[in-house]
Each structure stands twice: as C-alpha cells, then as structure tokens.
Design a protein around this motif. Sequence first.
Motif, PDB file in Angstrom:
ATOM      1  N   VAL A 140      32.615  39.727   0.990  1.00  0.00           N
ATOM      2  CA  VAL A 140      31.894  38.534   1.406  1.00  0.00           C
ATOM      3  C   VAL A 140      31.992  37.431   0.351  1.00  0.00           C
ATOM      4  O   VAL A 140      32.104  36.251   0.688  1.00  0.00           O
ATOM      5  CB  VAL A 140      30.416  38.895   1.683  1.00  0.00           C
ATOM      6  CG1 VAL A 140      29.577  37.647   1.934  1.00  0.00           C
ATOM      7  CG2 VAL A 140      30.321  39.840   2.872  1.00  0.00           C
ATOM      8  N   VAL A 141      31.988  37.808  -0.914  1.00  0.00           N
ATOM      9  CA  VAL A 141      31.989  36.795  -1.987  1.00  0.00           C
ATOM     10  C   VAL A 141      33.290  36.000  -2.030  1.00  0.00           C
ATOM     11  O   VAL A 141      33.333  34.931  -2.641  1.00  0.00           O
ATOM     12  CB  VAL A 141      31.725  37.448  -3.359  1.00  0.00           C
ATOM     13  CG1 VAL A 141      30.325  38.017  -3.438  1.00  0.00           C
ATOM     14  CG2 VAL A 141      32.770  38.523  -3.669  1.00  0.00           C
ATOM     15  N   ARG A 142      34.356  36.504  -1.401  1.00  0.00           N
ATOM     16  CA  ARG A 142      35.624  35.749  -1.377  1.00  0.00           C
ATOM     17  C   ARG A 142      35.880  35.115  -0.010  1.00  0.00           C
ATOM     18  O   ARG A 142      36.978  34.631   0.250  1.00  0.00           O
ATOM     19  CB  ARG A 142      36.800  36.669  -1.755  1.00  0.00           C
ATOM     20  CG  ARG A 142      36.841  37.040  -3.215  1.00  0.00           C
ATOM     21  CD  ARG A 142      38.229  37.454  -3.663  1.00  0.00           C
ATOM     22  NE  ARG A 142      38.714  38.670  -3.045  1.00  0.00           N
ATOM     23  CZ  ARG A 142      38.470  39.899  -3.506  1.00  0.00           C
ATOM     24  NH1 ARG A 142      37.711  40.051  -4.589  1.00  0.00           N
ATOM     25  NH2 ARG A 142      38.946  40.970  -2.905  1.00  0.00           N
ATOM     26  N   ASP A 143      34.883  35.145   0.861  1.00  0.00           N
ATOM     27  CA  ASP A 143      35.057  34.633   2.217  1.00  0.00           C
ATOM     28  C   ASP A 143      34.633  33.172   2.310  1.00  0.00           C
ATOM     29  O   ASP A 143      33.467  32.835   2.084  1.00  0.00           O
ATOM     30  CB  ASP A 143      34.241  35.486   3.193  1.00  0.00           C
ATOM     31  CG  ASP A 143      34.469  35.096   4.649  1.00  0.00           C
ATOM     32  OD1 ASP A 143      35.499  34.443   4.927  1.00  0.00           O
ATOM     33  OD2 ASP A 143      33.628  35.447   5.490  1.00  0.00           O
ATOM     34  N   THR A 144      35.586  32.316   2.625  1.00  0.00           N
ATOM     35  CA  THR A 144      35.326  30.905   2.914  1.00  0.00           C
ATOM     36  C   THR A 144      36.009  30.589   4.242  1.00  0.00           C
ATOM     37  O   THR A 144      36.881  31.347   4.689  1.00  0.00           O
ATOM     38  CB  THR A 144      35.905  29.989   1.823  1.00  0.00           C
ATOM     39  OG1 THR A 144      37.341  30.113   1.834  1.00  0.00           O
ATOM     40  CG2 THR A 144      35.376  30.367   0.437  1.00  0.00           C
ATOM     41  N   PRO A 145      35.660  29.479   4.897  1.00  0.00           N
ATOM     42  CA  PRO A 145      36.350  29.138   6.148  1.00  0.00           C
ATOM     43  C   PRO A 145      37.866  29.053   5.978  1.00  0.00           C
ATOM     44  O   PRO A 145      38.626  29.562   6.814  1.00  0.00           O
ATOM     45  CB  PRO A 145      35.752  27.780   6.511  1.00  0.00           C
ATOM     46  CG  PRO A 145      34.384  27.797   5.898  1.00  0.00           C
ATOM     47  CD  PRO A 145      34.550  28.552   4.605  1.00  0.00           C
ATOM     48  N   GLU A 146      38.305  28.452   4.887  1.00  0.00           N
ATOM     49  CA  GLU A 146      39.741  28.300   4.665  1.00  0.00           C
ATOM     50  C   GLU A 146      40.410  29.661   4.441  1.00  0.00           C
ATOM     51  O   GLU A 146      41.485  29.938   4.975  1.00  0.00           O
ATOM     52  CB  GLU A 146      40.000  27.393   3.448  1.00  0.00           C
ATOM     53  CG  GLU A 146      39.522  25.962   3.607  1.00  0.00           C
ATOM     54  CD  GLU A 146      38.008  25.805   3.490  1.00  0.00           C
ATOM     55  OE1 GLU A 146      37.485  24.784   3.969  1.00  0.00           O
ATOM     56  OE2 GLU A 146      37.350  26.727   2.928  1.00  0.00           O
ATOM     57  N   ARG A 147      39.747  30.510   3.664  1.00  0.00           N
ATOM     58  CA  ARG A 147      40.295  31.838   3.385  1.00  0.00           C
ATOM     59  C   ARG A 147      40.321  32.687   4.655  1.00  0.00           C
ATOM     60  O   ARG A 147      41.286  33.421   4.898  1.00  0.00           O
ATOM     61  CB  ARG A 147      39.440  32.529   2.315  1.00  0.00           C
ATOM     62  CG  ARG A 147      39.907  33.915   1.895  1.00  0.00           C
ATOM     63  CD  ARG A 147      41.270  33.887   1.255  1.00  0.00           C
ATOM     64  NE  ARG A 147      41.582  35.158   0.597  1.00  0.00           N
ATOM     65  CZ  ARG A 147      42.799  35.503   0.192  1.00  0.00           C
ATOM     66  NH1 ARG A 147      43.826  34.674   0.388  1.00  0.00           N
ATOM     67  NH2 ARG A 147      43.009  36.668  -0.409  1.00  0.00           N
ATOM     68  N   PHE A 148      39.283  32.573   5.475  1.00  0.00           N
ATOM     69  CA  PHE A 148      39.235  33.353   6.706  1.00  0.00           C
ATOM     70  C   PHE A 148      40.392  32.978   7.630  1.00  0.00           C
ATOM     71  O   PHE A 148      41.053  33.853   8.208  1.00  0.00           O
ATOM     72  CB  PHE A 148      37.901  33.158   7.418  1.00  0.00           C
ATOM     73  CG  PHE A 148      37.713  34.087   8.579  1.00  0.00           C
ATOM     74  CD1 PHE A 148      37.106  35.319   8.406  1.00  0.00           C
ATOM     75  CD2 PHE A 148      38.178  33.753   9.845  1.00  0.00           C
ATOM     76  CE1 PHE A 148      36.961  36.205   9.463  1.00  0.00           C
ATOM     77  CE2 PHE A 148      38.035  34.621  10.916  1.00  0.00           C
ATOM     78  CZ  PHE A 148      37.429  35.848  10.730  1.00  0.00           C
ATOM     79  N   LEU A 149      40.656  31.678   7.786  1.00  0.00           N
ATOM     80  CA  LEU A 149      41.763  31.246   8.640  1.00  0.00           C
ATOM     81  C   LEU A 149      43.104  31.695   8.071  1.00  0.00           C
ATOM     82  O   LEU A 149      44.002  32.117   8.811  1.00  0.00           O
ATOM     83  CB  LEU A 149      41.732  29.722   8.796  1.00  0.00           C
ATOM     84  CG  LEU A 149      40.554  29.161   9.594  1.00  0.00           C
ATOM     85  CD1 LEU A 149      40.595  27.642   9.594  1.00  0.00           C
ATOM     86  CD2 LEU A 149      40.558  29.692  11.016  1.00  0.00           C
ATOM     87  N   GLU A 150      43.246  31.630   6.758  1.00  0.00           N
ATOM     88  CA  GLU A 150      44.485  32.080   6.111  1.00  0.00           C
ATOM     89  C   GLU A 150      44.737  33.563   6.379  1.00  0.00           C
ATOM     90  O   GLU A 150      45.859  33.964   6.733  1.00  0.00           O
ATOM     91  CB  GLU A 150      44.386  31.828   4.601  1.00  0.00           C
ATOM     92  CG  GLU A 150      45.569  32.339   3.807  1.00  0.00           C
ATOM     93  CD  GLU A 150      45.332  32.301   2.305  1.00  0.00           C
ATOM     94  OE1 GLU A 150      46.248  32.711   1.562  1.00  0.00           O
ATOM     95  OE2 GLU A 150      44.236  31.874   1.878  1.00  0.00           O
TER      96      GLU A 150
END
Length: 278
Positions: free
Chosen positions: A227-237
């Motif tokens: 969860v700590v590395r989850d951002t909208p941009e990272r999720f889409l990537e």
Amino acid sequence: MARRVPAVERALDILELFLRTPQPESLSVPEIARALGLPRSTAHELVATLVARRYLRPIEGNPHRFALDARVFELGNAYASGLDLAREGQQVAREIAARCDETVHIAVLEGRDVFYIAKVDSTNALRLVSAIGRRLPAHCTAVGKMLLSSLTDEELEERFAGVDLLPTMTRNSIRTLAELRSELERTRARGLAWDNCESNPDVRCVAAPIYDHRGRMVAAMSISFPVVRDTPERFLELSRLVRRGARDVSLRLGARQLARDTEEPELPPWHLPAVADG
C-alpha cells in the motif's frame, strides 16, 4: 465410481499434512496420528512405508521426526515440466518483475482455491503468504477473482454450492456469494481484477487473464505491491504491465486471437476523488 483404498488415502493424508498453514517443517508419528485420528501403530507403519519409498525422511539428529523427502520434489518437478504454462509463465514473470521490481505471480484455479505455479519476488522487503505450490481462497486474491470471472453463473453456483459465508483472510475480504458475483461482473467488464488488501492487509494486487491456444482462460498473472508504494500513477503503470505480461504468456501458449488492450486501465475506487454528498 471405483472403491477408494483406505491405506492409500491415509498415506496421502500424511503427505498433505505438510500443505497445511502454518506449514510444518517436520512431524512426529504421535502428531500425525493425532492430526488424522489414526491409531499410533497404523501411523507408524504408514510413515515407515513412506520413508522406504523416499517420500519422507527422518530428521538428522532427531530420527523420531520426519520431513518431506526427495521423491516429493521429483514428482513436483515432473508435474511442472509437463506444464508449458509453468515454464513459460516463470520466464515472463521474471521479465515483468525486473521491469517493476514488485512481486509477480501466476496461478491456476483448482476448486475454490488458486494454486500458484510461478512467482518472482520483489527485491523490496515485502512478505507475502503465497509461494509456488501454495493455495489461497480464490475470492481473496486478484488472480483468483480473474479466474472465477471466466466461469458461468451456473458453474460458479456449482463450485460454491452449500457455502453460506466465504472464508476471509482480512477484514476487506469478500464475505458472501452475492458480493462475489457483483465483483466478478465488474472484473469481466474491465478485464482486470483487483485485490484491495483482501489477502494481506498491507498489500494490493492487480491481475490479468492468460489464455491458451483454444482461447480458454487457463491462468492469471498478478503484480502485488505494498500500500505504501501505491499511487494512481503507479497503479495504472502496473495495470498496463500485468496486461502485457499476461498477453505475452498467452502468446507463448499458442493463443492467436487476442484483442489488444488499447483502452487505458481504470483507476480503482480507492484512487478516485471522494464525491461530496448534496
């Protein structure tokens, strides 16, 4: 149906004790007898036979405890070598993991569980309950929900017949068959499955389908990330990457008529802005 042989079933029950969670490294005859409700003399004879056939071995320095022996490993390797899916999937999983440095899984559906046939770990510190050869409840995982979405309503009903409440792994896990049906409809619509801390309270996953040469969904690939590395941009990537990896495995399995995923993956609810009431 042919008559089942009790002695064979008991021997297999002993081996399957090593699949339980938490997974024991070794077992004694009294522990085996107690776990399976067997007379100690029967358990002793079965263990002695399994030792003679190299399915179990006595622990060095503690001959009254027993662990799995080489024959089990050989059988597992023979099973895996016959699966192009396991071999090809592991290779692609390595490539995908190298691109994102997150944990990549490939799993197949067995009953109401997922069975992991390939895994490549992230170099980051992240503890997951999965491992090659382990099982988890399918409805608690992204790979499992992806695979369950390939079933018809009738097949889903049959698979979960007699189940009122689904087992949970975290407080986010799906609890009822009605919730699961709704989630599977959404999964089919978007072509990706999500796990929002449903198998591990600190981990999210996104999964995509793997097809064989007949166009059947035979497995799914997921990328797990904390969860700590989850951002909208990272999720889409990661969503794009898992689609690419699953497509690559599918092509290696002979799939030919795969629709290209040209649409941008959608963001999950936890990355959407809250809508104010009124």
